[in-house]
Design a protein around this motif. Structure first.
Motif, PDB file in Angstrom:
ATOM      1  N   LEU A  20       0.875  -1.177   0.000  1.00  0.00           N
ATOM      2  CA  LEU A  20       0.000   0.000   0.000  1.00  0.00           C
ATOM      3  C   LEU A  20       0.901   1.212   0.000  1.00  0.00           C
ATOM      4  O   LEU A  20       1.984   1.185   0.584  1.00  0.00           O
ATOM      5  CB  LEU A  20      -0.834   0.050   1.290  1.00  0.00           C
ATOM      6  N   HIS A  21       0.450   2.278  -0.612  1.00  0.00           N
ATOM      7  CA  HIS A  21       1.304   3.448  -0.630  1.00  0.00           C
ATOM      8  C   HIS A  21       0.571   4.669  -0.093  1.00  0.00           C
ATOM      9  O   HIS A  21      -0.608   4.864  -0.362  1.00  0.00           O
ATOM     10  CB  HIS A  21       1.837   3.705  -2.029  1.00  0.00           C
ATOM     11  N   GLU A  22       1.295   5.470   0.660  1.00  0.00           N
ATOM     12  CA  GLU A  22       0.744   6.701   1.223  1.00  0.00           C
ATOM     13  C   GLU A  22       0.069   7.520   0.133  1.00  0.00           C
ATOM     14  O   GLU A  22       0.614   7.684  -0.951  1.00  0.00           O
ATOM     15  CB  GLU A  22       1.876   7.512   1.873  1.00  0.00           C
ATOM     16  N   GLY A  23      -1.116   8.033   0.451  1.00  0.00           N
ATOM     17  CA  GLY A  23      -1.842   8.843  -0.517  1.00  0.00           C
ATOM     18  C   GLY A  23      -2.903   8.061  -1.277  1.00  0.00           C
ATOM     19  O   GLY A  23      -3.872   8.641  -1.758  1.00  0.00           O
ATOM     20  N   TRP A  50       6.922 -11.429   5.880  1.00  0.00           N
ATOM     21  CA  TRP A  50       6.928 -10.275   6.787  1.00  0.00           C
ATOM     22  C   TRP A  50       6.719  -8.995   6.001  1.00  0.00           C
ATOM     23  O   TRP A  50       7.274  -8.833   4.918  1.00  0.00           O
ATOM     24  CB  TRP A  50       8.277 -10.142   7.506  1.00  0.00           C
ATOM     25  N   ALA A  51       5.976  -8.063   6.580  1.00  0.00           N
ATOM     26  CA  ALA A  51       5.815  -6.745   5.974  1.00  0.00           C
ATOM     27  C   ALA A  51       6.048  -5.681   7.034  1.00  0.00           C
ATOM     28  O   ALA A  51       6.238  -5.999   8.211  1.00  0.00           O
ATOM     29  CB  ALA A  51       4.419  -6.607   5.372  1.00  0.00           C
ATOM     30  N   TYR A  52       6.041  -4.445   6.638  1.00  0.00           N
ATOM     31  CA  TYR A  52       6.255  -3.373   7.608  1.00  0.00           C
ATOM     32  C   TYR A  52       5.539  -2.117   7.169  1.00  0.00           C
ATOM     33  O   TYR A  52       5.411  -1.813   5.990  1.00  0.00           O
ATOM     34  CB  TYR A  52       7.746  -3.099   7.791  1.00  0.00           C
ATOM     35  N   ARG A  53       5.083  -1.394   8.155  1.00  0.00           N
ATOM     36  CA  ARG A  53       4.432  -0.110   7.976  1.00  0.00           C
ATOM     37  C   ARG A  53       5.497   0.962   8.100  1.00  0.00           C
ATOM     38  O   ARG A  53       6.341   0.872   8.995  1.00  0.00           O
ATOM     39  CB  ARG A  53       3.484   0.073   9.152  1.00  0.00           C
ATOM     40  N   TYR A  54       5.450   1.976   7.279  1.00  0.00           N
ATOM     41  CA  TYR A  54       6.451   3.031   7.433  1.00  0.00           C
ATOM     42  C   TYR A  54       5.944   4.372   6.944  1.00  0.00           C
ATOM     43  O   TYR A  54       4.972   4.453   6.186  1.00  0.00           O
ATOM     44  CB  TYR A  54       7.741   2.661   6.678  1.00  0.00           C
ATOM     45  N   ILE A  71      10.125   3.137  10.513  1.00  0.00           N
ATOM     46  CA  ILE A  71       9.299   1.934  10.471  1.00  0.00           C
ATOM     47  C   ILE A  71       8.422   1.953  11.710  1.00  0.00           C
ATOM     48  O   ILE A  71       8.902   2.091  12.828  1.00  0.00           O
ATOM     49  CB  ILE A  71      10.163   0.669  10.424  1.00  0.00           C
ATOM     50  N   ILE A  72       7.125   1.830  11.479  1.00  0.00           N
ATOM     51  CA  ILE A  72       6.141   2.068  12.522  1.00  0.00           C
ATOM     52  C   ILE A  72       5.651   0.770  13.136  1.00  0.00           C
ATOM     53  O   ILE A  72       5.217   0.732  14.275  1.00  0.00           O
ATOM     54  CB  ILE A  72       4.950   2.826  11.903  1.00  0.00           C
ATOM     55  N   ALA A  73       5.712  -0.280  12.351  1.00  0.00           N
ATOM     56  CA  ALA A  73       5.226  -1.571  12.843  1.00  0.00           C
ATOM     57  C   ALA A  73       5.713  -2.676  11.927  1.00  0.00           C
ATOM     58  O   ALA A  73       6.015  -2.434  10.756  1.00  0.00           O
ATOM     59  CB  ALA A  73       3.699  -1.578  12.899  1.00  0.00           C
ATOM     60  N   ASP A 106      -2.322   7.283   5.206  1.00  0.00           N
ATOM     61  CA  ASP A 106      -1.373   8.257   5.729  1.00  0.00           C
ATOM     62  C   ASP A 106       0.016   7.635   5.908  1.00  0.00           C
ATOM     63  O   ASP A 106       0.903   8.241   6.500  1.00  0.00           O
ATOM     64  CB  ASP A 106      -1.878   8.837   7.054  1.00  0.00           C
ATOM     65  N   HIS A 107       0.181   6.407   5.416  1.00  0.00           N
ATOM     66  CA  HIS A 107       1.478   5.749   5.528  1.00  0.00           C
ATOM     67  C   HIS A 107       1.535   4.658   4.455  1.00  0.00           C
ATOM     68  O   HIS A 107       0.539   4.394   3.787  1.00  0.00           O
ATOM     69  CB  HIS A 107       1.648   5.144   6.911  1.00  0.00           C
ATOM     70  N   SER A 108       2.674   4.032   4.328  1.00  0.00           N
ATOM     71  CA  SER A 108       2.836   2.966   3.347  1.00  0.00           C
ATOM     72  C   SER A 108       3.086   1.645   4.052  1.00  0.00           C
ATOM     73  O   SER A 108       3.424   1.609   5.226  1.00  0.00           O
ATOM     74  CB  SER A 108       4.016   3.278   2.427  1.00  0.00           C
ATOM     75  N   VAL A 109       2.885   0.576   3.310  1.00  0.00           N
ATOM     76  CA  VAL A 109       3.182  -0.761   3.806  1.00  0.00           C
ATOM     77  C   VAL A 109       4.021  -1.457   2.749  1.00  0.00           C
ATOM     78  O   VAL A 109       3.648  -1.479   1.574  1.00  0.00           O
ATOM     79  CB  VAL A 109       1.899  -1.561   4.076  1.00  0.00           C
ATOM     80  N   GLY A 110       5.161  -1.986   3.157  1.00  0.00           N
ATOM     81  CA  GLY A 110       6.045  -2.654   2.212  1.00  0.00           C
ATOM     82  C   GLY A 110       6.338  -4.075   2.652  1.00  0.00           C
ATOM     83  O   GLY A 110       6.038  -4.465   3.775  1.00  0.00           O
TER      84      GLY A 110
END
Lengths: 255, 255
Positions: free
Chosen positions: B41-44, B57-61, B71-73, B92-96
């Motif tokens: 997912l991408h911010e915006g 594994w993924a991460y929020r940033y 990295i938020i989570a 309001d954030h991205s997930v990679g």
DNA sequence: CGGTCCCTTGACAGCCGTCAACTACCGTGG
DNA sequence: CCACGGTAGTTGACGGCTGTCAAGGGACCG
């Protein structure tokens, strides 16, 4: 003045008269007064009801075994302390009062009734929950990436915008009943360094902070200094452009 | 192996056969593959569906204008990216993706159906949402109050316990597909300092970290070094003591 | 075999914390 | 009325944790 919760949720969706009536009823439930520095909830307790701040400021915090304390969030009028929190067995943090606080305790039956019968309010409460999560994420960014002056500037931007959302700003000023020691615990800095950094911000003309009043002469400049992006507050309401022609909605009971 | 989401929710409540069937159906919806370092997912963006991580594994940033990244989570198998996120207008954030990821996209209709017809699953999803919020709060504490070695130790404790909750540990070891640069962005430290701090933890015998495998020889010791208190993960399930005599839970005594 | 990513190491600087003392302000009470 | 105490804010000196810059090594891969 309308109840701050209604005002806040109105930023997300247009509430019907019926919706507002329910929310007003909510705000009248089991009202309690809390004194300054008293705890509203304490870590380890079984959470019972959902607390709605009617007036005053509160804060969420956690303490480490060795006494270090982190302020995790600030509660302003209209804020709810965690929808559905009573699902959990015990609180993993505490909530205290920064100022004298008036709050309403919402029994879970009332929340259940809303989810059943008031879908629009339910959705607005979900929005509020999601925004709170976004705020918490932004605090993570704040503590992880921003330097001292940016951190404080960011916090001030956020509080100012949130207060404006519930009608608690006067022009470019607002109340800020937070001591420097508390600012330190919220930003992960030492009180001494907060003091010095505030002076920097003052000298730069970004804030005026005297007594318990914060003035922001140039919000854009402060936002720039903080690398502040307001998107996480999700204030871009659907249908906001319709409001201009919508006087009779604003003609609700008010002063 | 059972689906990690079922396994995770089973930490909170005892799911009936019917509950599990719904969750299995959920995990089979619109499955997608994501490559390493691709964004999920991408911010915006406008959020559409809810993503459920099936494997990887993924991460929020979030990224600041000047390139700093936090990295938020971390998302582990069985994790959901924000229930009801589609209420918001834009991310309001991205997930990679940290590793190749398999995920299921849950359409909102499916979520709505669950809230209507599966109250126990709904409650379990609320528990998950509340735990995620608690994790985010704990990260705030981590970044605000803990020193470098405590921060890393705390992160390792959390990941180890969360992985154990979905059955992804082998004894005192687990996978840890995170580079030091990513650990740095998650803990608000520099990559160089992460490197040195990891060496300290190794010398202290608190962790063994080689390749992409983390071993924790003495979890209690690591928890103590991190000032780790697991209460925020809310693993103390009601009725857990009954499970010992309850081999064929699928029968489900009361529905 | 060259390239890239990741990890490691050293030197050095600076942001920020700690300690300690001092001022300002305010309400209380003698 | 002023002394007093407590809280909040301010200032200076000093040190250390952590960041930056830079270079080198090892593993994997096309």
């Amino acid at each position: 003045m309308t109840c701050p919760l209604i005002r806040k949720l109105g930023q997300f969706t247009r509430l019907s008269g019926d919706d507002k009536r329910v929310l007003e009823r909510v705000a009248g439930e089991r009202v309690r007064q809390i004194g300054v520095h008293e705890d509203i909830l304490h870590e380890g307790e079984k959470p019972r009801a959902i607390n709605l701040i009617l007036s005053g400021w509160a804060y969420r915090y956690k303490t480490l075994e060795d006494g270090r304390r982190q302020i995790i969030a600030f509660f302003l009028p209209g804020d709810l302390c965690d929808l559905n929190i009573y699902i959990l067995r015990e609180m993993d943090h505490s909530v205290g009062a920064l100022t004298p606080v008036t709050l309403a305790e919402l029994p879970r039956t009332l929340v259940d009734e809303i989810t059943l019968n008031h879908p629009r309010v339910t959705q607005a409460l979900w929005w509020d929950t999601l925004v709170n999560a976004a705020i918490q994420r932004e605090w993570t960014v704040n503590l992880g990436q921003r330097a001292a002056s940016e951190r404080l500037a960011h916090l001030f931007c956020e509080l100012f915008l949130r207060l404006r959302g519930v009608g608690l700003t006067q022009g470019d000023s607002c109340e800020l009943p937070i001591t420097q020691a508390e600012l330190a615990d919220a930003t992960g800095l030492s009180a001494v360094h907060v003091n010095r950094t505030l002076q920097d911000l003052r000298v730069a003309g970004l804030i005026v902070l005297k007594g318990k009043t914060l003035t922001v002469p140039d919000l854009d400049a402060l936002m720039q200094a903080a690398l502040f992006n307001s998107n996480y507050l999700h204030l871009d309401r659907v249908g906001r452009h319709l409001d201009a022609n919508d006087q009779e909605l604003a003609a609700e009971p008010r002063a």
